[in-house]
Design a protein around this motif. Structure first.
Motif, PDB file in Angstrom:
ATOM      1  N   ARG A  70       7.468  -1.708  12.026  1.00  9.04           N
ATOM      2  CA  ARG A  70       6.853  -1.889  13.345  1.00  9.04           C
ATOM      3  C   ARG A  70       5.369  -1.563  13.322  1.00  9.04           C
ATOM      4  O   ARG A  70       4.621  -1.983  14.205  1.00  9.04           O
ATOM      5  CB  ARG A  70       7.536  -0.974  14.355  1.00  9.04           C
ATOM      6  CG  ARG A  70       8.898  -1.469  14.740  1.00  9.04           C
ATOM      7  CD  ARG A  70       9.269  -0.888  16.078  1.00  9.04           C
ATOM      8  NE  ARG A  70      10.666  -1.135  16.356  1.00  9.04           N
ATOM      9  CZ  ARG A  70      11.569  -0.182  16.413  1.00  9.04           C
ATOM     10  NH1 ARG A  70      11.228   1.075  16.218  1.00  9.04           N
ATOM     11  NH2 ARG A  70      12.818  -0.477  16.677  1.00  9.04           N
ATOM     12  N   ALA A  71       4.939  -0.766  12.348  1.00 14.82           N
ATOM     13  CA  ALA A  71       3.517  -0.431  12.280  1.00 14.82           C
ATOM     14  C   ALA A  71       2.689  -1.632  11.834  1.00 14.82           C
ATOM     15  O   ALA A  71       1.477  -1.651  12.009  1.00 14.82           O
ATOM     16  CB  ALA A  71       3.296   0.740  11.320  1.00 14.82           C
ATOM     17  N   ASP A  72       3.361  -2.622  11.234  1.00 18.94           N
ATOM     18  CA  ASP A  72       2.680  -3.860  10.884  1.00 18.94           C
ATOM     19  C   ASP A  72       2.479  -4.650  12.183  1.00 18.94           C
ATOM     20  O   ASP A  72       3.440  -4.932  12.888  1.00 18.94           O
ATOM     21  CB  ASP A  72       3.563  -4.641   9.904  1.00 18.94           C
ATOM     22  CG  ASP A  72       2.852  -5.871   9.380  1.00 18.94           C
ATOM     23  OD1 ASP A  72       1.842  -6.271  10.004  1.00 18.94           O
ATOM     24  OD2 ASP A  72       3.303  -6.413   8.361  1.00 18.94           O
ATOM     25  N   ILE A  73       1.235  -5.001  12.464  1.00 18.13           N
ATOM     26  CA  ILE A  73       0.961  -5.648  13.749  1.00 18.13           C
ATOM     27  C   ILE A  73       1.757  -6.934  13.898  1.00 18.13           C
ATOM     28  O   ILE A  73       2.110  -7.353  15.002  1.00 18.13           O
ATOM     29  CB  ILE A  73      -0.561  -5.878  13.919  1.00 18.13           C
ATOM     30  CG1 ILE A  73      -0.907  -6.338  15.326  1.00 18.13           C
ATOM     31  CG2 ILE A  73      -1.075  -6.861  12.900  1.00 18.13           C
ATOM     32  CD1 ILE A  73      -0.922  -5.257  16.342  1.00 18.13           C
ATOM     33  N   THR A 110      10.086   2.192  11.410  1.00 21.04           N
ATOM     34  CA  THR A 110       8.747   2.571  11.882  1.00 21.04           C
ATOM     35  C   THR A 110       7.668   1.870  11.064  1.00 21.04           C
ATOM     36  O   THR A 110       6.671   1.388  11.609  1.00 21.04           O
ATOM     37  CB  THR A 110       8.560   4.099  11.756  1.00 21.04           C
ATOM     38  OG1 THR A 110       9.657   4.729  12.355  1.00 21.04           O
ATOM     39  CG2 THR A 110       7.278   4.544  12.405  1.00 21.04           C
ATOM     40  N   ILE A 111       7.889   1.833   9.748  1.00 16.15           N
ATOM     41  CA  ILE A 111       6.893   1.211   8.873  1.00 16.15           C
ATOM     42  C   ILE A 111       6.772  -0.283   9.191  1.00 16.15           C
ATOM     43  O   ILE A 111       5.671  -0.830   9.269  1.00 16.15           O
ATOM     44  CB  ILE A 111       7.283   1.434   7.397  1.00 16.15           C
ATOM     45  CG1 ILE A 111       7.058   2.898   7.046  1.00 16.15           C
ATOM     46  CG2 ILE A 111       6.497   0.530   6.478  1.00 16.15           C
ATOM     47  CD1 ILE A 111       7.679   3.319   5.751  1.00 16.15           C
ATOM     48  N   SER A 127       0.840  -6.940  20.866  1.00 19.52           N
ATOM     49  CA  SER A 127       2.133  -7.372  20.332  1.00 19.52           C
ATOM     50  C   SER A 127       3.025  -7.953  21.416  1.00 19.52           C
ATOM     51  O   SER A 127       4.131  -8.400  21.123  1.00 19.52           O
ATOM     52  CB  SER A 127       2.837  -6.204  19.652  1.00 19.52           C
ATOM     53  OG  SER A 127       3.311  -5.309  20.623  1.00 19.52           O
ATOM     54  N   LEU A 161       1.479   4.012  11.785  1.00 19.30           N
ATOM     55  CA  LEU A 161       0.788   3.799  13.047  1.00 19.30           C
ATOM     56  C   LEU A 161      -0.088   2.566  12.877  1.00 19.30           C
ATOM     57  O   LEU A 161      -0.953   2.522  12.008  1.00 19.30           O
ATOM     58  CB  LEU A 161      -0.072   5.018  13.405  1.00 19.30           C
ATOM     59  CG  LEU A 161      -0.795   4.898  14.743  1.00 19.30           C
ATOM     60  CD1 LEU A 161       0.205   4.859  15.887  1.00 19.30           C
ATOM     61  CD2 LEU A 161      -1.746   6.060  14.947  1.00 19.30           C
ATOM     62  N   THR A 162       0.160   1.580  13.704  1.00 20.05           N
ATOM     63  CA  THR A 162      -0.488   0.286  13.546  1.00 20.05           C
ATOM     64  C   THR A 162      -2.008   0.421  13.456  1.00 20.05           C
ATOM     65  O   THR A 162      -2.629   1.016  14.334  1.00 20.05           O
ATOM     66  CB  THR A 162      -0.136  -0.609  14.742  1.00 20.05           C
ATOM     67  OG1 THR A 162       1.258  -0.525  14.957  1.00 20.05           O
ATOM     68  CG2 THR A 162      -0.538  -2.045  14.487  1.00 20.05           C
ATOM     69  N   LYS A 214       5.184  -5.689  15.245  1.00 21.70           N
ATOM     70  CA  LYS A 214       5.215  -4.704  16.320  1.00 21.70           C
ATOM     71  C   LYS A 214       5.920  -5.327  17.523  1.00 21.70           C
ATOM     72  O   LYS A 214       5.673  -6.481  17.862  1.00 21.70           O
ATOM     73  CB  LYS A 214       3.792  -4.287  16.682  1.00 21.70           C
ATOM     74  CG  LYS A 214       3.726  -2.994  17.457  1.00 21.70           C
ATOM     75  CD  LYS A 214       2.290  -2.572  17.660  1.00 21.70           C
ATOM     76  CE  LYS A 214       2.183  -1.522  18.736  1.00 21.70           C
ATOM     77  NZ  LYS A 214       2.749  -0.232  18.372  1.00 21.70           N
ATOM     78  N   VAL A 243       3.418   8.322   9.100  1.00 27.45           N
ATOM     79  CA  VAL A 243       4.559   7.531   8.614  1.00 27.45           C
ATOM     80  C   VAL A 243       4.449   6.075   9.038  1.00 27.45           C
ATOM     81  O   VAL A 243       5.117   5.210   8.485  1.00 27.45           O
ATOM     82  CB  VAL A 243       5.910   8.092   9.098  1.00 27.45           C
ATOM     83  CG1 VAL A 243       6.283   9.330   8.354  1.00 27.45           C
ATOM     84  CG2 VAL A 243       5.885   8.348  10.584  1.00 27.45           C
TER      85      VAL A 243
END
Lengths: 525, 338
Positions: free
Chosen positions: A482-485, A479-480, B205, B42-43, A488, B40
């Motif tokens: 994927r949270a990086d643009i 998740t972490i 993305s 969120l982009t 993603k 946790v």
């Protein structure tokens, strides 16, 4: 009269007919034996072909390096195999693997988890291989070399590397000459690991170790003189005085009751500290116990030695999975054995408690236990209590797997013929001697596959901690990332990477269990 | 009898526990660290980067509060909270303030005993479709398959929207955003619906963002903002007015760059009050004179924070929309500092 029709010289052996040997025979025998088998084989071949032809281009077009975002990866794949091709983006793993392995553990301190992980195998060696000198020294040597390679990779060639080389050389030598010496490593490893991973003063773990030694010493010295019951009570008292703080708890409870009753009449607030000071002498009873932090602080003041403290929220990835998995596995097995014995005990209270515990814990899903660890305990504990989330999770995961282990071990106990128990009684062994020398070695041998399955299940279940906000490798770190643009939209790659590592670990455990079963096979069925 | 004593003790402990929350400001000061409930991952809004440092739109508000209260924007501990654990973490005192895109609703404000002290982002549920579908409004989505995350309010909003417009749809339920994106990209659904801010990040993305459009309809109100516990109004004031200080700074043109000089050059008394050059606003909340100045200096004013994390110059590329200042047609409006 000579029997002329009897052959006197042997015929030379001939090769079996083509249909009965070689590849053709194997294929016919295993793949195309009868119409049903043939259909199954063709079906399986078709499924395999479909799977491979679907995933092959994706794997073959994989981008392994030189990309720092999904867009880069897509561009690289397009350049390699045309605009519509799909390709794996392993460059993400290349960039983010430290997070999958160490979470947010500070990079300059990576040598600590690496060394601890290496020492884990040394500590396990006497348990895994008993007195097998060559296996133990081989294990120590191989683990030592791997640890040093990892250390050089993470840290360059530094003081820690030299220290590790010396340490593992000594341990390998010890394993080759006197393997029993390694038991010392096994005994101190839990405390050493705790200190290496979290850091802080060295006197914390040492004082805890001293406390446990004290309890053991009390039992050993008191038991022959005073009997088992008195020795147990003394040991519990020693443990309480050393680690717990009953005085403050009683005072807090008393203050709570008094204040609650008093709140109906007045607005005064009875403070537990006032109650705890002995007749205004300025000496506060609340500071008396527990002894452990005081011992630790006194030594720290005299001989300060610290490792940099690393907070629990820096733990993540496989580091977290191993911390939870290894500690739960190693505590839950003895706990499970005790519970299994308790369940088969004749003592009513022990039996009822064991059955109640096992059935309750087995009846509750692990996620419920994790939410209890993370949420419910917060409501029960006094506010602002700093009770580490990882510790809470370890405790509840241990309880969970202990209940399962108990049932597995009980299965092993039930499989033993009654004669074994009677033989132990006939030899005049007491309960614990009988368990240690006759019952457990046989029962545990029978239970090995079940126990190892529980362990494998437990290790994989550590990924569930992502539900309480811990950064497990599978979902938390993914998740972490994927949270990086930049990353993603990445989907399969982190799952495949994490799954592969989990497979290696679990497969290793499974192979070891087969080795152990083979080694302990004494019957000749 | 024994039982009643036990429950009495329990009740007493609860009373004590309740009163222990009263002084969050004192707790934070004594601890020397603000504990901020974060997402946790969120982009753009809040997630740890490759080095483990938290970054994002929500995170910058945590930093501003820490700067206002403790004088150092770095003195924040981020506790990652999931959708399930976030409110318990706040209620039990594990975190001082929750800043992780939580929607302000009636029941959360009243029944769960929280205070939503401000709205730092006005969000709403939207739709993303492929351009080749030729749809320009969500009302034309009759018979479409829609990817939707299960167990969220977006699922209910979607059902309401289609029902009220008397059109039909087929839901394709997915577990999380990454799965939704994958299904949508693979063509398993015609449209993907979630909060508009999330849609923008998802669109950015995709392989060819230009091939996808976000439809103009916003079918729900999702006011996201910082949350504190009921019962500690002073702490709530601090969080609320720190946020308003960032808004006011944008309105008055105070930026990270000019914050040291604007005080001397300005003639606006409100700017002087905000920066602690006149009056003593901070003391009314138990802070010092320069609290707001430090909060603004931490990551800039509201507009700067928006642009740096999620604005049009970032890959996420969110327009200000409803989150523009009231002077520019948006809803972000700070009450006067006096």
């Amino acid at each position: 009269m000579a029997l002329l029709y009897v052959r006197r010289d042997m015929l030379a052996p001939q090769a079996p007919p083509a249909s009965q040997s070689g590849a053709i025979h194997w294929v016919r025998d295993n793949l195309f034996k009868g119409p049903f088998n043939t259909i199954l084989t063709l079906l399986a071949a078709w499924v395999l072909f479909e799977l491979v032809s679907l995933s092959w281009p994706w794997l073959a077009n994989g981008v392994w390096s030189g990309a720092s975002s999904m867009a880069d990866c897509r561009a690289a794949v397009a350049a390699k195999a045309g605009p519509d091709a799909s390709g794996a983006c392993w460059a993400m793993i290349r960039e983010r693997w430290p997070q999958f392995i160490f979470g947010f553990y500070p990079p300059e301190l990576w040598w600590r988890p690496i060394l601890t992980f290496g020492l884990l195998f040394v500590a396990l060696a006497p348990v895994l291989y008993a007195d097998n000198k060559s296996a133990m020294s081989k294990l120590c040597g191989v683990v030592g070399v791997l640890t040093v390679i990892c250390l050089i990779g993470a840290d360059g060639f530094s003081f820690h590397t030299v220290l590790t080389i010396a340490l593992f050389a000594a341990l390998t030598a010890a394993a080759a000459i006197k393997p029993r010496l390694l038991l010392i490593v096994t005994l101190i490893f839990p405390f050493l690991a705790l200190w290496m991973m979290w850091g802080g003063s060295i006197w914390g773990p040492i004082s805890v170790m001293v406390g446990f030694a004290l309890v053991v010493w009390v039992v050993i010295t008191a038991q022959p003189k005073l009997g088992t019951i008195a020795a147990t009570i003394l040991a519990v008292l020693a443990f309480t005085a050393f680690f717990l703080d009953p005085i403050s708890s009683v005072l807090d409870l008393a203050a709570g009751v008094v204040n609650f009753v008093a709140s109906w009449f007045t607005s005064t607030n009875w403070h537990p500290t006032l109650a705890g000071s002995v007749f205004g002498l300025g000496f506060d009873l609340r500071n008396l116990l527990p002894l452990q932090p005081q011992v630790s602080e006194a030594w720290q003041a005299m001989l300060p030695y610290d490792l940099t403290y690393v907070a629990s929220d820096k733990f993540g990835g496989f580091l977290l999975a191993f911390v939870i998995g290894v500690s739960s596995i190693s505590i839950s097995l003895p706990l499970g054995i005790l519970l299994a014995l308790g369940r088969r005990s004749d003592m009513f209270l022990v039996k009822t408690l064991s059955v109640g515990f096992i059935e309750f814990v087995r009846g509750v899903p692990l996620i419920t236990m994790l939410f209890t660890a993370s949420l419910l305990l917060q409501y029960f504990l006094p506010p602002q209590t700093k009770f580490d989330l990882i510790l809470r999770v370890v405790i509840l995961v241990t309880i969970f797997s202990a209940a399962y282990n108990a049932e597995v071990v009980r299965g092993g106990l039930a499989a033993l013929p009654r004669g074994q128990y009677e033989a132990a009684d006939a030899l005049g062994l007491d309960y614990w001697q009988a368990q240690r020398l006759i019952i457990m070695p046989q029962a545990l041998k029978i239970s090995i596959p079940g126990i190892v399955s529980t362990f494998i299940g437990l290790f994989k279940d550590t990924t569930l901690v992502s539900f309480v906000g811990l950064a497990d490798p599978l979902r938390g770190i993914t998740t972490i990332v994927r949270a990086d643009i930049a990353w993603k939209g990445i989907y399969w790659e982190p799952y495949i990477f994490v799954g592969a590592i989990f497979f290696l670990v679990c497969f290793g455990m499974s192979r070891y269990s087969m080795y152990l079963e083979n080694k302990l096979k004494t019957d000749h069925r | 009898m024994k039982k009643s004593v036990f429950f009495g003790a329990l009740a007493a402990t609860t009373v004590l526990a309740g009163s222990a929350f009263a002084g969050t400001l004192d707790d934070v000061k004594a601890r020397g660290e603000l504990i901020c409930g974060a997402n946790v991952g969120l982009t753009g809004f809040g997630a740890p980067d490759a080095t483990g440092a938290y970054k994002g739109f929500d995170v910058d508000l945590c930093k501003a509060i820490a700067a206002a209260v403790l004088g150092d924007a770095a003195k924040v501990k981020y506790v990652p909270t999931t959708g399930e654990t976030r409110f318990t973490a706040l209620a039990s005192g594990e975190v001082d303030v929750l800043i992780r895109n939580s929607t302000w609703t009636y029941s959360r404000d009243t029944d769960l005993k929280f205070d939503f002290v401000a709205v730092n982002y006005y969000d709403g549920q939207g739709f993303m479709v492929k351009k080749e579908l030729g749809v320009s409004s969500a009302k034309e989505l009759d018979g479409a398959t829609v990817c939707i995350q299960t167990g969220t309010t977006t699922e209910l909003n979607l059902a309401d929207f289609f029902k009220s417009n008397n059109i039909s749809y087929t839901p394709v339920t997915v577990g999380d955003d990454s799965e939704a994106l994958r299904q949508y990209d693979a063509g398993a659904c015609d449209a993907y619906t979630t909060d508009a801010s999330g849609l923008a990040a998802s669109r950015a993305s995709l392989a060819n963002p230009a091939d996808h459009i976000i439809l103009p309809e916003i079918i729900s109100k999702e006011p996201l903002g910082p949350v504190v516990r009921h019962g500690d109004n002073n702490w709530g004031d601090i969080v609320r007015w720190t946020y308003y200080a960032l808004l006011e700074a944008e309105e008055k043109g105070i930026t990270k760059a000019n914050i040291d000089t604007v005080g001397t050059s300005t003639t606006d008394p409100e700017v002087k009050r905000l920066l602690g050059l006149e009056g003593d606003l901070g003391a009314m909340m138990g802070l010092d004179k320069e609290w707001a100045k430090r909060a603004i200096a931490a990551s800039g004013n509201y507009g700067e924070i928006f642009e740096a994390n999620i604005g049009t110059s970032t890959p996420i590329g969110l327009a200000r929309g409803l989150n523009a200042l009231w002077t520019q047609g948006g809803l972000q409006y700070a009450p006067p500092f006096r």
